[in-house]
Design an enzyme around this catalytic site. Structure first.
Site, PDB file in Angstrom:
ATOM      1  N   LYS A  23      32.529  77.792  43.139  1.00 26.62           N
ATOM      2  CA  LYS A  23      32.568  77.585  44.625  1.00 26.62           C
ATOM      3  C   LYS A  23      31.834  78.564  45.571  1.00 26.62           C
ATOM      4  O   LYS A  23      31.048  78.014  46.432  1.00 26.62           O
ATOM      5  CB  LYS A  23      34.170  77.863  44.856  1.00 26.62           C
ATOM      6  CG  LYS A  23      34.465  77.451  46.511  1.00 26.62           C
ATOM      7  CD  LYS A  23      35.706  77.140  46.678  1.00 26.62           C
ATOM      8  CE  LYS A  23      36.758  78.419  46.625  1.00 26.62           C
ATOM      9  NZ  LYS A  23      36.593  79.453  47.877  1.00 26.62           N
ATOM     10  N   SER A  24      31.741  79.890  45.179  1.00 25.40           N
ATOM     11  CA  SER A  24      31.076  80.749  46.029  1.00 25.40           C
ATOM     12  C   SER A  24      29.522  80.555  45.864  1.00 25.40           C
ATOM     13  O   SER A  24      28.758  80.536  46.801  1.00 25.40           O
ATOM     14  CB  SER A  24      31.176  82.222  45.435  1.00 25.40           C
ATOM     15  OG  SER A  24      32.333  82.761  45.699  1.00 25.40           O
ATOM     16  N   ARG A  28      26.779  79.213  48.948  1.00 20.97           N
ATOM     17  CA  ARG A  28      25.592  79.850  49.208  1.00 20.97           C
ATOM     18  C   ARG A  28      24.277  78.934  49.034  1.00 20.97           C
ATOM     19  O   ARG A  28      23.206  79.466  49.558  1.00 20.97           O
ATOM     20  CB  ARG A  28      25.453  81.246  48.250  1.00 20.97           C
ATOM     21  CG  ARG A  28      26.462  82.289  48.637  1.00 20.97           C
ATOM     22  CD  ARG A  28      26.885  83.127  47.858  1.00 20.97           C
ATOM     23  NE  ARG A  28      27.600  84.355  48.283  1.00 20.97           N
ATOM     24  CZ  ARG A  28      28.822  84.222  48.632  1.00 20.97           C
ATOM     25  NH1 ARG A  28      29.598  83.256  48.262  1.00 20.97           N
ATOM     26  NH2 ARG A  28      29.711  85.398  49.043  1.00 20.97           N
ATOM     27  N   GLY A  95      37.144  80.138  54.402  1.00 18.68           N
ATOM     28  CA  GLY A  95      36.514  81.379  54.957  1.00 18.68           C
ATOM     29  C   GLY A  95      35.396  81.674  54.615  1.00 18.68           C
ATOM     30  O   GLY A  95      34.579  82.375  55.627  1.00 18.68           O
ATOM     31  N   SER A 168      34.189  93.285  50.910  1.00 20.37           N
ATOM     32  CA  SER A 168      34.178  91.903  51.140  1.00 20.37           C
ATOM     33  C   SER A 168      32.945  91.116  50.918  1.00 20.37           C
ATOM     34  O   SER A 168      32.103  91.688  51.550  1.00 20.37           O
ATOM     35  CB  SER A 168      34.957  91.517  52.450  1.00 20.37           C
ATOM     36  OG  SER A 168      34.526  90.059  52.864  1.00 20.37           O
ATOM     37  N   GLN A 170      32.199  88.395  51.650  1.00 22.25           N
ATOM     38  CA  GLN A 170      32.033  87.372  52.808  1.00 22.25           C
ATOM     39  C   GLN A 170      31.527  88.130  53.929  1.00 22.25           C
ATOM     40  O   GLN A 170      30.608  87.698  54.578  1.00 22.25           O
ATOM     41  CB  GLN A 170      33.333  86.710  53.293  1.00 22.25           C
ATOM     42  CG  GLN A 170      34.033  85.706  52.220  1.00 22.25           C
ATOM     43  CD  GLN A 170      35.038  84.876  52.480  1.00 22.25           C
ATOM     44  OE1 GLN A 170      35.776  85.447  53.691  1.00 22.25           O
ATOM     45  NE2 GLN A 170      35.589  84.019  51.609  1.00 22.25           N
ATOM     46  N   ASP A 317      40.357  86.591  43.212  1.00 24.91           N
ATOM     47  CA  ASP A 317      40.850  85.499  43.371  1.00 24.91           C
ATOM     48  C   ASP A 317      41.891  84.959  42.088  1.00 24.91           C
ATOM     49  O   ASP A 317      42.686  83.972  41.905  1.00 24.91           O
ATOM     50  CB  ASP A 317      39.818  84.268  43.330  1.00 24.91           C
ATOM     51  CG  ASP A 317      39.245  84.360  44.827  1.00 24.91           C
ATOM     52  OD1 ASP A 317      39.866  84.976  45.853  1.00 24.91           O
ATOM     53  OD2 ASP A 317      38.154  84.101  44.848  1.00 24.91           O
TER      54      ASP A 317
HETATM   55  C1  S3P Z   1      34.509  84.825  48.411  1.00 26.08           C
HETATM   56  C2  S3P Z   1      34.742  86.228  48.524  1.00 26.08           C
HETATM   57  C3  S3P Z   1      36.183  86.631  48.435  1.00 26.08           C
HETATM   58  C4  S3P Z   1      36.887  85.463  47.588  1.00 26.08           C
HETATM   59  C5  S3P Z   1      36.587  84.011  48.182  1.00 26.08           C
HETATM   60  C6  S3P Z   1      35.231  83.834  48.120  1.00 26.08           C
HETATM   61  C7  S3P Z   1      32.900  84.560  48.717  1.00 26.08           C
HETATM   62  O1  S3P Z   1      36.407  87.002  49.676  1.00 26.08           O
HETATM   63  O2  S3P Z   1      38.277  85.841  47.900  1.00 26.08           O
HETATM   64  O3  S3P Z   1      37.473  83.299  47.909  1.00 26.08           O
HETATM   65  O4  S3P Z   1      32.418  83.415  48.479  1.00 26.08           O
HETATM   66  O5  S3P Z   1      32.219  85.520  49.174  1.00 26.08           O
HETATM   67  P1  S3P Z   1      36.195  88.308  50.388  1.00 26.08           P
HETATM   68  O6  S3P Z   1      34.973  88.435  50.531  1.00 26.08           O
HETATM   69  O7  S3P Z   1      37.118  88.329  51.771  1.00 26.08           O
HETATM   70  O8  S3P Z   1      36.882  89.401  49.556  1.00 26.08           O
END
Ligand code: S3P
Length: 430
Positions: A23-24, A28, A95, A168, A170, A317
């Protein structure tokens, strides 16, 4: 999809599976391809609700994206070529979509508004709006830009040096994407290393980015060039079946072509430290993100482990499924330094403690984690996902070791990251 599922104690889990694409990395791939120059090809993109929120956002920003069978073709517009969206952008439950978009849109000289579902509208955004304001970005939003909806008036940004108070990926990624469009250099300093997919992918697209331990530098003079990305399988999705194999007597599961980036494999280390031998075979021909196959066999007698703040980012996660493993491990499994879990898609500490207690578990809850003394027996119960995909999947695995039947409601949330989860689960149950 039905809203609830009934599951019973399983004989064992046997077989091979290919987890859904990461997913991440899927998010991107769309972000970076869209702001690059020229055409990019994204193979094995995750077709699920979260990355679809990112796809729709970039379509609304004028990017030409064609969805072919198992491949996306994205004609990048450069950061300067994105256009003002005609409507509010709905990031749904994602998020990653919202936080990374805030970084991109900060440097685009037009007006945009981001919102999301009720979970996302209650997730903290100051962690990105505050440092982006230091770069001269302008926001209006609920509670002064702390919560969505958030309006962005993009403009000229200035590079900053920013020491992140929380770990983080993100936040880091949002600042790096903003840094691409800022005057001068942006330096982000992490407290504990978080997933580095953005840094790796930016390099692939030709960005002038350097990583020195916890310090990442990016210049504002960057031009990105379209590229080809193949998304590996998602280790966070695979984790449910790896844990299932370690928990259910007689099981043996092989998960194929999973991403093995070191910033994501904390769960494998945890499994091995618990005594569940996860055998990893790394593929030789990966480009930017390592990948391979993982085999887990059931062993009798898992051992408790202790995880602290510096361990959390690499398995952030996987907390919900780790709680289930802790229930079966001998001794006290303790997770601390994980208060970030309270602001995920749900409050994951509260959700797991509350739902597992319904199944008879004894768990101590801390503000920043849990303590679980095992081994414990579970019984079936009516439990709920709190609208959170990872809670739904962790409870499904818990139900395989519980006496009697477990009814899990709110299961359509698995569509966020793993649309085929229940089909795969049914196929593996013997
Ligand atoms: C993610 C980063 C993580 C993770 C989220 C996906 C990402 O969050 O928990 O499911 O894709 O960068 P944080 O960066 O807020 O820790």
């Amino acid at each position: 999809m039905f809203e609830s599922v009934t599951l019973s104690k399983a004989g064992c889990l046997k077989g091979e599976l290919r987890p859904p694409p990461d997913k991440s990395i899927s998010h991107r791939a769309v972000f970076i391809s869209s702001i690059a120059n020229g055409t990019s090809y994204v193979k094995n993109f995750l077709s699920a609700r979260d990355p679809e929120a990112t796809l729709n956002a970039f379509k609304a920003l004028g990017v030409d994206i064609t969805e072919r069978k198992n491949e996306l073709v994205i004609v990048g517009r450069d950061l300067k070529g994105l256009k003002e969206p005609a409507d509010v952008i709905d990031c749904m439950n994602s998020g990653t979509t919202m936080r990374l978009l805030l970084g991109v849109l900060s440097g685009c000289s037009f007006f945009s508004v981001l919102t999301g579902d009720s979970s996302l509208r209650n997730r903290p955004m100051a962690r990105v709006t505050q440092p982006l304001r230091l770069m001269k970005a302008e926001f209006m939003g609920r509670e002064d830009g702390r919560y969505p909806p958030i309006a962005v008036k993009g403009g000229k940004l200035t590079g900053i040096t920013y020491k992140m108070p929380i770990s983080s990926a993100q936040v880091k990624s949002s600042l790096l994407l903003a840094g691409l469009n800022a005057e001068g250099r942006t330096t982000v300093i992490e407290s504990v290393k978080s997933r580095d997919h953005t840094e790796r992918m930016l390099k692939t697209f030709g960005a002038n980015i350097s990583v020195d331990g916890l310090r990442i530098k990016i210049d504002g003079t960057n031009k990105l060039t379209g590229s080809e990305i193949t998304v590996p399988g998602d280790i966070s999705s695979a984790a449910f079946f790896l844990a299932g194999a370690a928990l259910v007597a007689g099981s043996e599961v092989v998960v194929k072509s999973v991403g093995l980036n070191k910033t994501r494999t904390g769960f494998l280390d945890a499994l091995n430290n618990m005594g569940a031998n996860a055998a990893v075979h790394i593929d030789g021909d990966h480009r930017d993100e390592p990948q391979g196959d993982i085999c887990v066999k059931y062993i009798d007698g898992l051992k408790a482990i202790t995880l602290g703040r510096s361990d959390i980012p690499a398995l952030i996660d996987e907390f919900p499924i780790l709680c289930v493993l802790g229930l079966r491990a001998h001794g006290v499994t303790e997770v601390r330094g994980a208060e970030e879990l309270r602001v995920k898609e749900s409050d994951r500490i509260k959700a797991m403690v509350g739902e597992l207690r319904k199944m008879g578990a004894v768990i101590e809850e801390y503000p920043d984690g849990v303590a679980i003394e095992g081994p414990q027996e579970l019984h079936g119960a009516a439990v709920e996902s709190h609208g959170d995909h990872r809670i739904a999947m962790a409870l499904s695995i818990a139900s395989l070791i519980a006496k009697g039947q477990t009814i899990i409601s709110g299961i359509s949330s698995v569509e966020i990251s793993y649309p085929g989860f229940f089909e795969n689960l049914r196929r593996l149950i013997v």
